[in-house]
Write an enzyme that holds these catalytic residues in place. Structure first.
Site, PDB file in Angstrom:
ATOM      1  N   ASN A  26      -6.194  -0.798  -1.023  1.00 23.36           N
ATOM      2  CA  ASN A  26      -4.643  -1.029  -0.966  1.00 23.36           C
ATOM      3  C   ASN A  26      -3.798  -1.479  -2.051  1.00 23.36           C
ATOM      4  O   ASN A  26      -2.865  -1.265  -2.246  1.00 23.36           O
ATOM      5  CB  ASN A  26      -4.294  -1.963   0.189  1.00 23.36           C
ATOM      6  CG  ASN A  26      -2.803  -2.359   0.349  1.00 23.36           C
ATOM      7  OD1 ASN A  26      -1.699  -1.440   0.697  1.00 23.36           O
ATOM      8  ND2 ASN A  26      -2.378  -3.498  -0.086  1.00 23.36           N
ATOM      9  N   ILE A  62       8.354   1.387   2.060  1.00 21.97           N
ATOM     10  CA  ILE A  62       7.960   0.365   2.839  1.00 21.97           C
ATOM     11  C   ILE A  62       8.569  -1.152   2.362  1.00 21.97           C
ATOM     12  O   ILE A  62       8.414  -1.182   0.982  1.00 21.97           O
ATOM     13  CB  ILE A  62       6.518   0.305   3.094  1.00 21.97           C
ATOM     14  CG1 ILE A  62       6.025   1.610   3.339  1.00 21.97           C
ATOM     15  CG2 ILE A  62       6.162  -0.873   4.168  1.00 21.97           C
ATOM     16  CD1 ILE A  62       6.685   2.215   4.752  1.00 21.97           C
ATOM     17  N   TYR A  69       2.919   5.949 -11.913  1.00 20.14           N
ATOM     18  CA  TYR A  69       2.775   5.855 -10.817  1.00 20.14           C
ATOM     19  C   TYR A  69       2.245   7.149 -10.059  1.00 20.14           C
ATOM     20  O   TYR A  69       1.366   7.187  -9.067  1.00 20.14           O
ATOM     21  CB  TYR A  69       3.766   5.165 -10.043  1.00 20.14           C
ATOM     22  CG  TYR A  69       3.555   4.646  -8.494  1.00 20.14           C
ATOM     23  CD1 TYR A  69       2.916   3.571  -8.167  1.00 20.14           C
ATOM     24  CD2 TYR A  69       4.073   5.561  -7.659  1.00 20.14           C
ATOM     25  CE1 TYR A  69       3.090   3.385  -6.809  1.00 20.14           C
ATOM     26  CE2 TYR A  69       4.029   5.159  -6.291  1.00 20.14           C
ATOM     27  CZ  TYR A  69       3.383   4.108  -5.817  1.00 20.14           C
ATOM     28  OH  TYR A  69       3.383   3.733  -4.512  1.00 20.14           O
ATOM     29  N   GLY A 112       2.743  -7.533   1.910  1.00 23.10           N
ATOM     30  CA  GLY A 112       2.790  -6.137   2.305  1.00 23.10           C
ATOM     31  C   GLY A 112       1.737  -5.581   3.257  1.00 23.10           C
ATOM     32  O   GLY A 112       1.321  -6.026   4.230  1.00 23.10           O
ATOM     33  N   ILE A 113       1.777  -4.357   2.845  1.00 26.27           N
ATOM     34  CA  ILE A 113       0.625  -3.589   3.875  1.00 26.27           C
ATOM     35  C   ILE A 113      -0.592  -4.136   3.985  1.00 26.27           C
ATOM     36  O   ILE A 113      -1.494  -4.124   5.061  1.00 26.27           O
ATOM     37  CB  ILE A 113       0.745  -1.986   3.443  1.00 26.27           C
ATOM     38  CG1 ILE A 113       2.082  -1.223   3.339  1.00 26.27           C
ATOM     39  CG2 ILE A 113      -0.322  -1.086   3.959  1.00 26.27           C
ATOM     40  CD1 ILE A 113       1.854  -0.008   2.505  1.00 26.27           C
ATOM     41  N   THR A 157       8.074  -3.929   0.950  1.00 23.47           N
ATOM     42  CA  THR A 157       7.025  -4.798   0.382  1.00 23.47           C
ATOM     43  C   THR A 157       7.326  -5.432  -0.832  1.00 23.47           C
ATOM     44  O   THR A 157       8.298  -4.930  -1.229  1.00 23.47           O
ATOM     45  CB  THR A 157       5.531  -3.794   0.383  1.00 23.47           C
ATOM     46  OG1 THR A 157       6.038  -2.970  -0.655  1.00 23.47           O
ATOM     47  CG2 THR A 157       5.388  -3.290   1.523  1.00 23.47           C
ATOM     48  N   PRO A 158       6.561  -6.246  -1.442  1.00 20.28           N
ATOM     49  CA  PRO A 158       7.215  -6.749  -2.695  1.00 20.28           C
ATOM     50  C   PRO A 158       7.040  -5.778  -4.105  1.00 20.28           C
ATOM     51  O   PRO A 158       7.772  -6.226  -5.093  1.00 20.28           O
ATOM     52  CB  PRO A 158       5.778  -7.768  -2.946  1.00 20.28           C
ATOM     53  CG  PRO A 158       5.558  -8.228  -1.612  1.00 20.28           C
ATOM     54  CD  PRO A 158       5.506  -6.901  -0.843  1.00 20.28           C
ATOM     55  N   ASP A 166     -10.264  -9.013  -8.830  1.00 18.18           N
ATOM     56  CA  ASP A 166      -9.695  -7.915  -9.549  1.00 18.18           C
ATOM     57  C   ASP A 166     -10.152  -6.506  -9.627  1.00 18.18           C
ATOM     58  O   ASP A 166     -11.238  -6.230  -9.928  1.00 18.18           O
ATOM     59  CB  ASP A 166      -9.586  -8.405 -11.040  1.00 18.18           C
ATOM     60  CG  ASP A 166      -9.308  -7.356 -12.179  1.00 18.18           C
ATOM     61  OD1 ASP A 166      -8.541  -6.371 -11.777  1.00 18.18           O
ATOM     62  OD2 ASP A 166      -9.015  -7.726 -13.459  1.00 18.18           O
TER      63      ASP A 166
END
Length: 260
Positions: A79, A186, A151, A17-18, A188-189, A52
């Site tokens: 990110n 976006i 989130y 992704g990003i 992404t996954p 991690d």
């Protein structure tokens, strides 16, 4: 292009992704890039470190590894993140809340803390710009929705933490800048559950329809913004937030419950 020649960058969540797009763009600009993730990385530029972001000991080990091998740290792109599901304040469990906050919020805090430690000593050497921290937040930090509650809270924390870090570093005259980036939808996954349910192209069309510009964004489009913030082209920019969302936050959304 070699505007980042001689500089060293860490990109968390760099396997896809990003993050993956940012790794490639920073490397193309001349930086030595360390991509970190808990997910394996196949191919790509730079070296990979399993990492991690929720572990303080892992951050200490990463900083020691980078300073030991590359000798400096100039750029951090925080990110790494998870969606944690789309639960509301009622349906989200305490365990889900804590997992999302640990990765999305606490992980960014730890990254900033230990990046500053490394950059104070090994920055680019220019009084006006010794280091750049770029924190990837979301439009969920800018507008409200019924869900995902955890989130949204975590990305809101990233937004204001970035400003706090920027002001702290400015007051201490460290020459370290910190800014946040706020993507819209976006490809992404993070959307993999939707892709599996609807199919990739149909899912992209549906998410894209929520954006006034008429489509989803691509990881490279956010990566370009991150590259600019990492470079000296943005040397007078700190404590700021940058939105790349195809116009979503310019007006009211047609349907709630969407965030990058």
């Amino acid at each position: 292009m070699s505007e980042l020649s001689g500089q060293v960058a860490i990109v968390t969540g760099g396997s896809s992704g990003i993050g993956a797009a940012s790794v490639e763009l920073l490397a193309q600009a001349g930086a030595t890039v360390i991509a970190t993730d808990i997910q394996p990385r196949t191919g790509g530029t730079g070296r990979f470190v399993h990492h991690d972001v929720t572990s303080e000991e892992a951050w200490k080990a990463l900083l020691a590894d980078v300073l030991g091998r590359e000798g400096r740290l100039d750029i951090l792109v925080n990110n790494a993140g998870v969606s944690g599901g789309w639960g509301t304040v009622e349906s989200t469990t305490v365990e889900q809340w804590r997992q999302v906050e640990a990765i999305n919020s606490e992980g960014v805090f730890l990254g900033c803390k230990y990046a500053i430690e490394g950059m104070k000593v090994t920055g680019a050497g220019k009084p006006e710009s010794k280091g750049s921290i770029v924190n990837v937040s979301s439009i969920a930090a800018l507008i409200g929705s019924a869900g995902p509650a955890a989130y949204s809270a975590s990305k809101g924390a990233v937004r204001l933490l970035s400003k706090s870090v920027a002001l702290h570093c400015a007051e201490k005259k460290y020459g370290i800048r910190c800014n946040s980036v706020h993507p819209g939808g976006i490809d992404t996954p993070i959307f993999n559950p939707l892709w599996q349910a609807m199919g990739h192209e149909k899912g992209k069309e549906m998410i894209g329809s929520h954006h006034p510009i008429g489509r989803m964004g691509e990881p490279e489009e956010i990566g370009e913004m991150i590259l600019w913030l990492a470079s000296d082209r943005s040397r007078f920019v700190t404590g700021a937030e940058f939105t790349s969302d195809g116009g979503v936050t310019a007006g009211l959304m047609r349907r709630s419950g969407f965030a990058s």
